[in-house]
Design an enzyme around this catalytic site. Structure first.
Site, PDB file in Angstrom:
ATOM      1  N   ASP A 267      30.040  43.607  30.036  1.00 13.90           N
ATOM      2  CA  ASP A 267      31.292  43.616  29.277  1.00 13.90           C
ATOM      3  C   ASP A 267      32.030  42.303  29.544  1.00 13.90           C
ATOM      4  OD1 ASP A 267      33.300  44.699  27.674  1.00 13.90           O
ATOM      5  OD2 ASP A 267      33.318  46.607  28.738  1.00 13.90           O
TER       6      ASP A 267
ATOM      7  N   HIS B  53      35.464  36.881  23.268  1.00 15.62           N
ATOM      8  CA  HIS B  53      35.883  38.095  23.985  1.00 15.62           C
ATOM      9  C   HIS B  53      34.742  38.721  24.782  1.00 15.62           C
ATOM     10  CE1 HIS B  53      39.965  38.745  22.208  1.00 15.62           C
ATOM     11  NE2 HIS B  53      39.488  37.799  21.421  1.00 15.62           N
TER      12      HIS B  53
END
Ligand code: GDG
Length: 460
Positions: A364, A155
């Site tokens: 991110d 992720h």
């Protein structure tokens, strides 16, 4: 259709709307559609053998949780996962720490997951392992002769080789990844970094042109699978709660001022202090903003007890205090900083209310809030997203106002252009972005990954 068994460090509580964290939001949405098992840590520790997993069904999902041994838990979770891997994978080596004892605990917890998961498995299961806490789970399962298809999805970002090799024994992580049938990343950039690591002379891997790679004596698939959101759910929830008392109260308190919102777990990768400073630059550079703009930052605390997370909280409180002290008037406070979580329904309606969504992480993997902000908007009068170029979402959402989060002047200018943007341009940008979000929603993401996994395993 095979049963899907998702495995992650934590499982979301089987109560809708309580989870703060992108992995939980994504996995929950994927499992809701298809049904299956979600296996992970209960969040509790034990001094004894953790025993059999506790099972609890909620709708189509069976939650299976285990406790982790006292002696390993802190070293596995706060230690190796969050003090070593998290900064490493986010290119933030200033926060990086390494301890061999913590790595050993991490290895043992991955073994424990394998031991406790194995008895629950059926012959035709598809096993889908999530995220950096469980890099070693696939290899542990293979050693226990688990032959079912096993996929892994990361992720968070995957760093370049020169960053990865900071980690002593990084080869073990790469070789563990070779035990999976499919290894998935958020973006093409992360995939390329991974492929590049495999190609290094000391690893000697090979990248084939068809999505397969060979390394450590195994050939497996590696691909980019950008995670999406449940666009319909997000829209429905945002609209359904829009007239609630809380949201009306919030709207009333704004008194017609422009409203900027940020929602992030309290994490140093989210660039919150830089964002506060960029907002300060907006107030300095654009006198029209004074008294006419309100910035609400919602930042639920996570990983309390990890040193770096305790100090970021103090830094932010100080920055918010500073800025408010400097600019506030008796009837206007520029920053509203809320250090707690909110129910999902309320959050989506707050996003809908905002004229500007500000999402400026310094690194991110994807960033679901950026996607949720766009999805929650009113198509006739949509707000505008100010988005960091350093998150995975910037690849798909290039119709946002893109900014480099390190440059406070640029972010301030981006905020100002979003505030002042005419409705026709906002609509145009919204239509481009919502189209991307609908085409690659969470269901599409789940299907693409599981189809690839099924396919890879049948070709094995
Ligand atoms: C990791 C990767 C990747 C936030 N506050 C509350 C709350 N949230 C929800 C948001 C969103 C999710 O949590 C956060 O997701 P993000 O993607 O923004 O960030 P991470 O938690 O760091 O997620 C990230 C993601 O995994 C998925 O692959 O995108 O790059 O770091 O859905 O809405 N939810 C509730 N209350 C809150 O206060 N209910």
């Amino acid at each position: 259709m095979s049963r899907l068994v998702a495995v992650s460090n934590r499982v979301a509580a089987p109560i809708a709307g309580k989870s703060a964290g992108g992995l939980a939001v994504g996995v929950l949405a994927a499992l809701r559609e298809r049904g299956g098992v979600w296996f992970g840590w209960s969040g509790k520790t034990t001094a004894r053998d953790p025993g059999d997993p506790k099972l609890k069904r909620s709708g189509a999902i069976e939650f299976a949780t285990i406790d982790i041994n006292d002696r390993d838990c802190d070293r596995y979770y706060n230690g190796f996962s969050n003090d070593t891997l998290w900064p490493l994978l986010h290119y933030m080596l200033g926060f990086f720490r390494y301890s061999r004892a913590e790595y050993e605990a991490y290895r043992r917890v991955n073994e424990l997951f394998a031991q406790k998961l194995k008895p629950l498995l059926r012959a035709d299961d598809l096993i889908w392992v999530h995220d950096y806490h469980l890099f070693l789970l696939g290899s542990a399962l293979r050693r226990m002769n688990v032959a079912q298809p096993i996929g892994f999805f990361l992720h968070v970002p995957f760093p370049s080789f020169n960053v990865l090799r900071t980690l002593p024994g990084y080869e073990h992580l790469l070789s563990a990844l070779a035990s999976y049938d499919v290894v998935g990343f958020q973006t093409e950039g992360d995939l390329e970094s991974f492929q590049d690591c495999l190609k290094q002379a000391e690893i000697g891997g090979e990248v084939h042109g068809d999505g397969r790679v060979t390394a450590f004596g195994r050939t497996f698939r590696a691909g980019a699978f950008p995670i999406g959101i449940d666009v319909d759910e997000c829209q429905t929830v945002a609209v359904a709660n829009f007239e609630s008392r809380d949201i009306r109260r919030l709207a009333h308190s704004l008194r017609g001022r422009k409203f900027i919102v940020g929602v992030d777990r309290l994490d140093y990768s989210k660039g919150l202090e830089l964002r506060f400073r960029a907002y300060e630059a907006l107030l300095e550079r654009y006198p029209t903003a004074l008294g006419n703009v309100v910035f609400l930052q919602i930042a639920p605390p996570t990983r309390t007890g990890v040193r770096a997370y305790d100090s970021i909280r103090e830094d932010l409180e100080r920055a918010a205090g500073n800025i408010n002290g400097r600019f506030a008037e008796i009837d206007w406070v520029p920053i509203r900083y809320l250090n707690r979580g909110y129910p999902r329904e309320r959050l989506m309606s707050i996003l809908r209310l905002a004229d500007v969504g500000v999402v400026t992480p310094i690194r991110d993997g994807m960033n679901l809030v950026a996607k949720e902000y766009v999805a929650s908007q009113d198509p006739d009068d949509p707000g505008i997203l100010v988005l960091s170029t350093l998150c995975g979402a910037a690849r798909e959402l290039d119709a946002a106002v893109l900014v480099n989060p390190y440059d406070r002047q640029t972010v301030a200018d981006g905020l100002q252009s979003a505030i002042a943007m005419p409705v026709a341009e906002r609509r145009e940008r919204y239509l481009t972005m919502i189209d991307v979000l609908k085409r690659n929603d969470i269901h599409h993401w789940c299907r693409r990954f599981t189809d690839t996994l099924q396919d890879a395993a049948s070709g094995r």
